[in-house]
Design a protein around this motif. Structure first.
Motif, PDB file in Angstrom:
ATOM      1  N   VAL A   1       0.835  -1.204   0.000  1.00  0.00           N
ATOM      2  CA  VAL A   1       0.000   0.000   0.000  1.00  0.00           C
ATOM      3  C   VAL A   1       0.869   1.253   0.000  1.00  0.00           C
ATOM      4  O   VAL A   1       0.572   2.236  -0.687  1.00  0.00           O
ATOM      5  N   ALA A   2       1.970   1.227   0.767  1.00  0.00           N
ATOM      6  CA  ALA A   2       2.878   2.375   0.801  1.00  0.00           C
ATOM      7  C   ALA A   2       3.562   2.565  -0.545  1.00  0.00           C
ATOM      8  O   ALA A   2       3.745   3.696  -1.010  1.00  0.00           O
ATOM      9  N   VAL A   3       3.950   1.453  -1.184  1.00  0.00           N
ATOM     10  CA  VAL A   3       4.576   1.548  -2.511  1.00  0.00           C
ATOM     11  C   VAL A   3       3.605   2.163  -3.505  1.00  0.00           C
ATOM     12  O   VAL A   3       3.969   3.026  -4.315  1.00  0.00           O
ATOM     13  N   LEU A   4       2.340   1.746  -3.444  1.00  0.00           N
ATOM     14  CA  LEU A   4       1.329   2.308  -4.335  1.00  0.00           C
ATOM     15  C   LEU A   4       1.165   3.809  -4.107  1.00  0.00           C
ATOM     16  O   LEU A   4       1.096   4.590  -5.058  1.00  0.00           O
ATOM     17  N   ALA A   5       1.104   4.196  -2.835  1.00  0.00           N
ATOM     18  CA  ALA A   5       0.924   5.615  -2.511  1.00  0.00           C
ATOM     19  C   ALA A   5       2.092   6.454  -3.014  1.00  0.00           C
ATOM     20  O   ALA A   5       1.901   7.578  -3.494  1.00  0.00           O
ATOM     21  N   LEU A   6       3.305   5.907  -2.927  1.00  0.00           N
ATOM     22  CA  LEU A   6       4.483   6.639  -3.385  1.00  0.00           C
ATOM     23  C   LEU A   6       4.582   6.662  -4.904  1.00  0.00           C
ATOM     24  O   LEU A   6       5.121   7.610  -5.489  1.00  0.00           O
ATOM     25  N   ALA A   7       4.060   5.605  -5.551  1.00  0.00           N
ATOM     26  CA  ALA A   7       4.194   5.499  -7.005  1.00  0.00           C
ATOM     27  C   ALA A   7       3.119   6.269  -7.758  1.00  0.00           C
ATOM     28  O   ALA A   7       3.347   6.681  -8.909  1.00  0.00           O
ATOM     29  N   VAL A   8       1.977   6.486  -7.152  1.00  0.00           N
ATOM     30  CA  VAL A   8       0.877   7.160  -7.850  1.00  0.00           C
ATOM     31  C   VAL A   8       1.247   8.560  -8.354  1.00  0.00           C
ATOM     32  O   VAL A   8       0.950   8.898  -9.501  1.00  0.00           O
ATOM     33  N   PRO A   9       1.909   9.407  -7.542  1.00  0.00           N
ATOM     34  CA  PRO A   9       2.265  10.736  -8.070  1.00  0.00           C
ATOM     35  C   PRO A   9       3.149  10.687  -9.316  1.00  0.00           C
ATOM     36  O   PRO A   9       3.060  11.563 -10.179  1.00  0.00           O
ATOM     37  N   ALA A  10       4.001   9.662  -9.410  1.00  0.00           N
ATOM     38  CA  ALA A  10       4.910   9.576 -10.556  1.00  0.00           C
ATOM     39  C   ALA A  10       4.294   8.822 -11.729  1.00  0.00           C
ATOM     40  O   ALA A  10       4.527   9.178 -12.887  1.00  0.00           O
ATOM     41  N   LEU A  11       3.513   7.795 -11.447  1.00  0.00           N
ATOM     42  CA  LEU A  11       3.003   6.925 -12.516  1.00  0.00           C
ATOM     43  C   LEU A  11       1.514   7.084 -12.774  1.00  0.00           C
ATOM     44  O   LEU A  11       0.992   6.502 -13.727  1.00  0.00           O
ATOM     45  N   GLY A  12       0.828   7.844 -11.924  1.00  0.00           N
ATOM     46  CA  GLY A  12      -0.607   8.026 -12.113  1.00  0.00           C
ATOM     47  C   GLY A  12      -1.393   6.851 -11.557  1.00  0.00           C
ATOM     48  O   GLY A  12      -0.843   5.901 -11.004  1.00  0.00           O
ATOM     49  N   PHE A  13      -2.717   6.908 -11.731  1.00  0.00           N
ATOM     50  CA  PHE A  13      -3.579   5.832 -11.255  1.00  0.00           C
ATOM     51  C   PHE A  13      -3.637   4.711 -12.294  1.00  0.00           C
ATOM     52  O   PHE A  13      -3.292   4.895 -13.453  1.00  0.00           O
ATOM     53  N   GLY A  14      -4.062   3.529 -11.835  1.00  0.00           N
ATOM     54  CA  GLY A  14      -4.226   2.415 -12.753  1.00  0.00           C
ATOM     55  C   GLY A  14      -3.204   1.323 -12.549  1.00  0.00           C
ATOM     56  O   GLY A  14      -2.725   1.072 -11.438  1.00  0.00           O
ATOM     57  N   SER A  15      -2.839   0.679 -13.654  1.00  0.00           N
ATOM     58  CA  SER A  15      -1.994  -0.513 -13.584  1.00  0.00           C
ATOM     59  C   SER A  15      -0.523  -0.206 -13.327  1.00  0.00           C
ATOM     60  O   SER A  15       0.198  -1.052 -12.789  1.00  0.00           O
ATOM     61  N   GLY A  16      -0.053   0.967 -13.720  1.00  0.00           N
ATOM     62  CA  GLY A  16       1.371   1.299 -13.597  1.00  0.00           C
ATOM     63  C   GLY A  16       1.913   1.158 -12.187  1.00  0.00           C
ATOM     64  O   GLY A  16       2.867   0.396 -11.957  1.00  0.00           O
ATOM     65  N   PRO A  17       1.348   1.864 -11.214  1.00  0.00           N
ATOM     66  CA  PRO A  17       1.841   1.724  -9.836  1.00  0.00           C
ATOM     67  C   PRO A  17       1.682   0.311  -9.286  1.00  0.00           C
ATOM     68  O   PRO A  17       2.529  -0.164  -8.523  1.00  0.00           O
TER      69      PRO A  17
END
Length: 247
Positions: A106-122
């Motif tokens: 969940v923390a990885v997703l939260a950190l990745a969303v600003p850079a990769l956006g929502f969806g499958s990328g994060p």
């Protein structure tokens, strides 16, 4: 291998679990009466925002892509640090891989969303990090566990370093490497469901929706499919391990 021998070895089990998985993905929508017993007061008891078979396909694709990248990186890193020229990087590689599994998805997703956006990328990024450590550890164990006498014999036969790697080391370590990939994939089948919280299409969609609106039937439908997928894939890897060279 003859068909009876294959059946005695349990080769039918992955096919059985895959058949059950497909039957569930295609047939859960027909069990409205059964799920109505679980949620008698809900207007809708079958998750309908997306077809279960479509969610299953998206889920499998995410996990497969993550497993492919993690396997290439993990096995490649293990090969590198078990060579003389790369041995100094062993502590660094182990520490970097450990970081990926100590941080909650969940923390990885939260950190990745600003850079990769929502969806499958994060989600894909989180799965790759989370699944890397088991593959790396098992690859290291498999490669370092080969009898040095076997390697010396291969070199004595005139084999080049790459030939020793491809024809001796990797085949002998394959069973242990597959065990690491098996663990990684099985973990990520469950972990991928969290991606639905940030817009990824996974089997977590009915689970998250059920949690939000308090619909136990939705949660159960997602859980059944995730569980069957995990068992089917685990059974498939078990058969691959049994048939791997050196097993």
């Amino acid at each position: 291998m003859s068909q009876p021998a294959l059946l005695r070895g349990g080769g039918w089990q992955p096919l059985l679990w895959l058949a059950l998985l497909l039957a569930a993905a295609l047939g859960l929508a027909e069990l409205e009466g059964l799920f109505r017993l679980i949620e008698p007061d809900s207007r809708t008891v079958i998750y309908g925002r997306a077809a279960f078979i479509d969610l299953l396909g998206s889920h499998v694709l995410l996990v497969a892509l993550a497993a492919g990248v993690s396997s290439l990186v993990g096995v490649g890193a293990a090969i590198m640090v078990t060579r003389r020229w790369g041995a100094d990087f062993l502590p660094l590689v182990s520490q970097l891989a450990s970081i990926g599994q100590t941080i909650p998805p969940v923390a990885v997703l939260a950190l990745a969303v600003p850079a990769l956006g929502f969806g499958s990328g994060p989600t894909l990024f989180a799965l790759m990090l989370y699944g890397l450590l088991p593959i790396l550890r098992n690859s290291l164990a498999g490669l370092r566990g080969i009898d040095p006498a076997v390697l010396e014999a291969a070199r004595g036969m005139g084999m080049a370093p790459l030939q020793v790697l491809w024809q001796v080391e990797l085949p002998l370590a394959l069973t242990v490497i597959l065990a690491g990939i098996r663990t990684s994939v099985t973990i990520n089948i469950a972990t991928a469901a969290i991606g639905s919280t940030i817009g990824a299409r996974t089997l977590g969609d009915p689970v998250i929706s059920g949690l939000v609106i308090g619909n136990t039937a939705f949660i159960l439908q997602g859980a059944i499919l995730i569980g069957l997928l995990a068992v089917a894939v685990d059974s498939l890897f078990e058969q691959l391990q049994r048939r791997a060279p050196g097993a």
